[in-house]
Design a protein around this motif. Structure first.
Motif, short mmCIF file in Angstrom:
data_model
loop_
_atom_site.label_atom_id
_atom_site.label_comp_id
_atom_site.label_asym_id
_atom_site.label_seq_id
_atom_site.Cartn_x
_atom_site.Cartn_y
_atom_site.Cartn_z
N ARG A 66 -0.10 9.60 -5.92
CA ARG A 66 -0.37 8.27 -6.45
C ARG A 66 0.74 7.28 -6.10
N SER B 64 -2.18 7.07 0.16
CA SER B 64 -3.18 8.09 -0.17
C SER B 64 -4.04 8.52 1.00
N LYS B 65 -4.16 7.69 2.00
CA LYS B 65 -5.16 7.96 3.04
C LYS B 65 -4.50 8.52 4.30
N ASN C 235 -14.97 -0.42 1.82
CA ASN C 235 -15.49 0.86 1.35
C ASN C 235 -16.70 0.55 0.47
N ASP D 102 -7.45 -5.71 0.53
CA ASP D 102 -7.22 -4.29 0.27
C ASP D 102 -7.32 -3.55 1.61
N SER E 151 -2.79 2.26 -4.83
CA SER E 151 -3.11 0.83 -4.79
C SER E 151 -3.99 0.45 -5.97
N ASN E 152 -4.58 1.46 -6.62
CA ASN E 152 -5.34 1.17 -7.85
C ASN E 152 -4.47 0.46 -8.88
N TYR F 38 -7.33 1.38 4.25
CA TYR F 38 -7.68 2.18 5.44
C TYR F 38 -7.19 1.55 6.74
N THR G 201 -1.71 1.74 0.88
CA THR G 201 -1.58 2.99 0.13
C THR G 201 -1.04 4.12 0.99
C1 LIG Z 1 -10.81 0.30 -0.67
C2 LIG Z 1 -9.93 1.16 -1.51
N1 LIG Z 1 -8.87 0.62 -2.09
C3 LIG Z 1 -8.05 1.34 -2.87
C4 LIG Z 1 -8.28 2.68 -3.07
C5 LIG Z 1 -7.36 3.41 -4.01
O1 LIG Z 1 -6.44 4.12 -3.39
P1 LIG Z 1 -5.15 4.65 -4.13
O2 LIG Z 1 -5.22 6.13 -4.00
O3 LIG Z 1 -4.02 4.05 -3.37
O4 LIG Z 1 -5.17 4.19 -5.54
C6 LIG Z 1 -9.37 3.30 -2.49
C7 LIG Z 1 -9.62 4.73 -2.73
O5 LIG Z 1 -10.53 5.34 -2.33
C8 LIG Z 1 -10.23 2.52 -1.69
O6 LIG Z 1 -11.31 3.05 -1.13
#
Ligand SMILES: Cc1ncc(COP(=O)(O)O)c(C=O)c1O
Length: 364
Positions: free
Chosen positions: A237, A228-229, A169, A196, A96-97, A199, A226
């Protein structure tokens, strides 16, 4: 004479502080000659990756010499079906970055700036600064709760994007459905609300809203998700945006042609189908969250109730506790001087939680 790269980059980039990721396990093992290190610093998935995703990666290896599908067609179709959103409302990115970066590159120009509650995920401000866009932060202290009125009051004619991480976060707090509806309804229509929801899968509050379809009612909302979590694919990625078709189309023009790799796409596709793995991760996270709450209370530590897979805990001297835990092979996150009394702890497996707790007792 060598080029003055600081000058060439410009002041806003020369002054930028690069994102500091959590300390890698291998680095700590080397530094302190430790055999066992646990990392509870980057909100990763402690249960690994879906076995179905791992299988999909192996069976796709023969395709590696080919470029990936630029439009992530198979993943797009699978996700569209899974969440009931049209394929044209989806955009994929390298985590998501990358979506955060695409939002900024696509929609902020000249004097435009962005807004977010603080503290929050540092990447919004970093990318904005790199692009010469100013950031305005609205404090969530003392309880880390969002202040909708203050956010609305802080919007100026130059505000283009309001980034709202929910769950946020580092505190793990969230915006309740009623408040989120009020915020989006009262925002000027030329301000994009980027929620965003990295989570979201972990959120268990009854009034944590499912916003996957809100773009139909509120076209200026963009939801960031994402793999990622909860899905455990941080190393690959891959993340995505859900939004209005034209909004997605604008970002699609800006993204690189092959921004997500083929293994990431096929692993994400398989992970989507593995509800058993996902449910296991979510319920274990919930169970261990309550275990940690209980133990923090016994230790007399206050914490912020979290809707995510991490907890912000008040330990007194956050930096000292962070450094002492490192020596014991436990990596947590020190949040810097603005949150100097806290550390952020990712919720690990039960065994990791026990190691953390016994190390924390010794350090305190
Ligand atoms: C609130 C938040 N958004 C986005 C991300 C980024 O996640 P991604 O791995 O999808 O780039 C993080 C990563 O820790 C996050 O804490």
């Amino acid at each position: 004479m060598p080029a003055d790269f600081r000058l060439l980059a410009g002041e806003q980039i020369a002054r930028l502080e690069a994102y500091k990721p959590g300390k890698p396990i291998e680095e700590l093992k080397r530094e302190y000659s430790l055999k066992r290190v646990i990392k509870l610093a980057s909100n990763e998935n402690p249960y690994g990756t879906s076995p179905k995703a791992a299988e999909a990666i192996i069976s796709n290896l023969p395709e590696l010499s080919r470029y990936p599908l630029g439009d992530a067609y198979n993943l797009r179709m699978a996700l569209s079906e899974k969440i009931g959103v049209s394929p044209a409302n989806l955009l994929f990115g390298a985590g998501s970055n990358e979506i955060i970066e695409l939002l900024l590159r696509t929609f902020t120009h000249g004097e435009d700036n962005i807004l977010f509650p603080a503290p929050t995920f540092s990447v919004y401000a970093i990318i904005a600064q790199a692009m010469g866009a100013a950031s305005a932060a609205v404090d969530t202290a003392p309880a880390f709760e969002f202040d909708t009125d203050a956010l609305l009051k802080s919007v100026t004619p130059k505000t283009r994007i309001l980034f709202l991480a929910s769950p946020n976060n580092p505190p793990g707090t969230y915006m309740r459905e009623r408040e989120l509806r009020r915020l989006i309804a009262e925002l000027p229509e030329n301000v994009i609300l980027a929620v965003d929801a990295a989570y979201a899968e972990f959120a268990d509050a009854a009034d944590y809203p499912d916003i996957n379809h809100w773009h139909r009612e509120y076209p200026n909302i963009v939801v960031l998700k994402t793999f990622s979590k909860a899905y455990g694919l941080a190393g690959l990625r891959i993340g995505y945006a859900i939004g209005d078709e034209v909004c997605i189309d604008m970002m699609n023009k800006v993204r690189q042609p092959f921004n997500t790799g083929s293994l990431s796409q096929c692993a994400a596709c398989a992970a989507l189908s593995d509800t058993e793995f996902l449910n296991k991760v979510i319920s274990a996270n919930l169970k261990n969250k309550h275990l940690l709450y209980k133990e923090f209370e016994k230790l007399g530590l206050s914490y912020i109730p979290s809707q995510a897979n991490f907890i912000l805990v008040r330990v007194g001297d956050g930096e000292r506790v962070f450094l002492e835990l490192l020596k014991k092979g436990v990596i947590v996150r020190y949040m810097g001087t603005s949150l100097k009394e806290y550390i952020r702890i990712s919720i690990g497996t039960e065994e990791e939680c026990e190691i953390l707790l016994s190390s924390l007792k010794e350090v305190l």
